[in-house]
Design an enzyme around this catalytic site. Structure first.
Site, short mmCIF file in Angstrom:
data_model
loop_
_atom_site.label_atom_id
_atom_site.label_comp_id
_atom_site.label_asym_id
_atom_site.label_seq_id
_atom_site.Cartn_x
_atom_site.Cartn_y
_atom_site.Cartn_z
N PHE A 234 0.77 -1.14 -0.23
CA PHE A 234 0.01 -0.21 -0.13
C PHE A 234 0.89 1.32 -0.13
CE2 PHE A 234 -2.24 -3.30 3.06
CZ PHE A 234 -2.73 -3.99 1.81
N ASP A 236 2.42 4.51 0.61
CA ASP A 236 2.01 5.61 1.51
C ASP A 236 3.44 6.33 1.51
OD1 ASP A 236 3.61 3.75 3.09
OD2 ASP A 236 2.52 4.04 4.59
N1 LIG Z 1 1.44 0.93 3.70
C1 LIG Z 1 0.44 1.17 4.69
N2 LIG Z 1 0.15 2.32 5.07
C2 LIG Z 1 -0.77 2.70 5.92
C3 LIG Z 1 -1.26 1.84 6.73
C4 LIG Z 1 -2.16 2.17 7.60
C5 LIG Z 1 -2.77 1.64 8.70
N3 LIG Z 1 -3.26 0.40 8.78
C6 LIG Z 1 -3.03 -0.46 9.54
C7 LIG Z 1 -3.05 -0.19 11.13
C8 LIG Z 1 -3.54 -1.31 11.62
C9 LIG Z 1 -3.95 -2.30 10.73
O1 LIG Z 1 -3.03 -3.37 10.62
C10 LIG Z 1 -4.19 -1.45 9.57
O2 LIG Z 1 -4.14 -2.30 8.30
C11 LIG Z 1 -2.04 3.68 7.50
N4 LIG Z 1 -1.10 3.92 6.42
C12 LIG Z 1 -0.65 5.21 6.03
O3 LIG Z 1 0.48 5.52 6.81
C13 LIG Z 1 0.28 6.94 6.66
C14 LIG Z 1 0.41 7.57 8.11
O4 LIG Z 1 1.27 7.13 8.94
P1 LIG Z 1 1.95 7.71 10.35
O5 LIG Z 1 2.05 9.11 10.02
O6 LIG Z 1 2.98 7.09 10.95
O7 LIG Z 1 0.46 7.52 11.03
C15 LIG Z 1 -0.53 7.64 5.91
O8 LIG Z 1 -0.24 7.66 4.51
C16 LIG Z 1 -1.53 6.38 6.06
O9 LIG Z 1 -2.63 6.52 5.09
C17 LIG Z 1 -0.70 0.29 6.61
O10 LIG Z 1 -1.22 -0.48 6.99
N5 LIG Z 1 0.03 0.24 5.46
#
Ligand SMILES: Nc1nc2c(c(CN[C@H]3C=C[C@H](O)[C@@H]3O)cn2[C@@H]2O[C@H](COP(=O)(O)O)[C@@H](O)[C@H]2O)c(=O)[nH]1
Length: 328
Positions: A234, A236
């Protein structure tokens, strides 16, 4: 990639993989350190890779169709990383967990939340839900986008699914690729960039929606998908940052300096697309290496591991790229 995996994934996943591989091959500002892949793959704790997690303390879980509504709403607004430095913490939480928790509190207080309720949410309502102050211009912009994204979802569910959130998921027939196709009819889910002559689909939030449903429902009912191993990273701004600090991605000097001094990158700029695409491609290369080592893992499992690793202060405290976009 094995034939089984190709069959398991829908066309959309293959399009994402192919386009990101093309961008990675042509990238001028972001380089993949291929000679480090093998050692990195060997260093990953495989036991942790196979147990992707969702934090029950920050998500609204265990409420049947209202949890389906919550996850759909959550991934409609699972963006804003380029605005996060401007946001106020809420109850000590920042970033993604603040958004997930605050939206959960809204569902807790207002269940059952209907499509009409989402349509009615104004930017002012969003500011209240997420504990934000609209006098900050960037924050006001983000709350406006959250309100628009939730309204879009409400209208979509009302117009095409009789107002029933679970029907959106049921329409996918247990295929994550179909769910990506369905929700991408909403413009803010259409996460497709251009890179010179290449169209680059990422569908970050549409893909994470399937993953989150799987996590929220333990792979049962609305969380049952036969093709989850087709999902890609994903893309990000956190996972590429982890891959950069861990030495698998190298940014050229100009780009590194811009990010390190906190300049924002334009959405859809070549450098922004290169970072996201190279992130996706590195994870594909890691999946290949791990499979060759007899430690088969999916891109989704690696994503979940790397994203949670990125919450560690070792990564959180270092500058990463920021882009104001509705996609991540
Ligand atoms: N690649 C990827 N990006 C993800 C996620 C998640 C949350 N999901 C999980 C959480 C628990 C469950 O396991 C969900 O699956 C948020 N983001 C992205 O991160 C960014 C924010 O970061 P910070 O500023 O540190 O909060 C923002 O662009 C957000 O869109 C993911 O899982 N994978």
């Amino acid at each position: 990639m094995t034939d089984e995996r190709r069959e398991a994934g829908g066309a959309v996943f293959e399009e994402i993989r192919a386009a990101c591989a093309r961008v990675a091959g042509a990238a001028e500002r972001v380089h993949i350190e291929r000679d480090k892949l093998d050692a990195y793959a060997r260093s990953l704790p495989v036991d942790k890779l196979h147990s992707p997690v969702i934090e029950p303390e920050h998500h609204y879980l265990g409420h049947g169709e209202q949890t389906v509504a919550y996850v759909l709403a959550l991934d409609s607004i699972n963006f804003g990383s380029g605005y996060f430095p401007e946001l106020e913490p809420r109850n000590g939480l920042v970033g993604y967990f603040m958004v997930a928790h605050a939206l959960g509190d809204f569902f807790e207080a207002n269940a059952p939340v209907s499509a009409g309720d989402l349509i009615a949410l104004t930017p002012e309502d969003c500011a209240e839900i997420f504990g934000q102050n609209l006098s900050n211009e960037a924050v006001a912009e983000l709350m406006g986008l959250f309100s628009q994204a939730l309204e879009d979802l409400g209208r979509f569910v009302l117009a095409d699914f009789g107002g029933r959130f679970a029907s959106v998921v049921e329409a996918a027939g247990g295929r994550a690729s179909a769910l990506v196709d369905i929700v991408s009819k909403m413009p803010l889910f259409r996460d497709v960039a251009d890179y010179h002559d290449t169209t680059v689909p990422f569908y970050k939030r549409a893909q994470i929606l399937a993953a989150d449903l799987w996590l929220a429902f333990d792979g049962e009912g609305p969380g049952a998908f036969s093709d989850l191993d087709g999902l890609t990273l994903f893309a990000d701004n956190l996972v590429p940052h982890v891959l950069r600090l861990d030495g698998l991605l190298r940014y050229d000097e100009t780009l590194a300096e811009r990010i390190d001094r906190g300049d924002r990158l334009e959405a859809n700029s070549p450098e922004e697309v290169e970072i996201r695409a190279c992130g996706v491609h590195v994870v594909e290369l890691l999946v290949e290496r791990l499979t060759a080592l007899g430690r088969a893992v999916t891109a989704f499992e690696l994503d979940n591991y790397l994203w949670h690793l990125g919450q560690d202060p070792r990564f959180e405290t270092k500058p990463r790229h920021h882009t104001r976009t509705v996609y991540y």
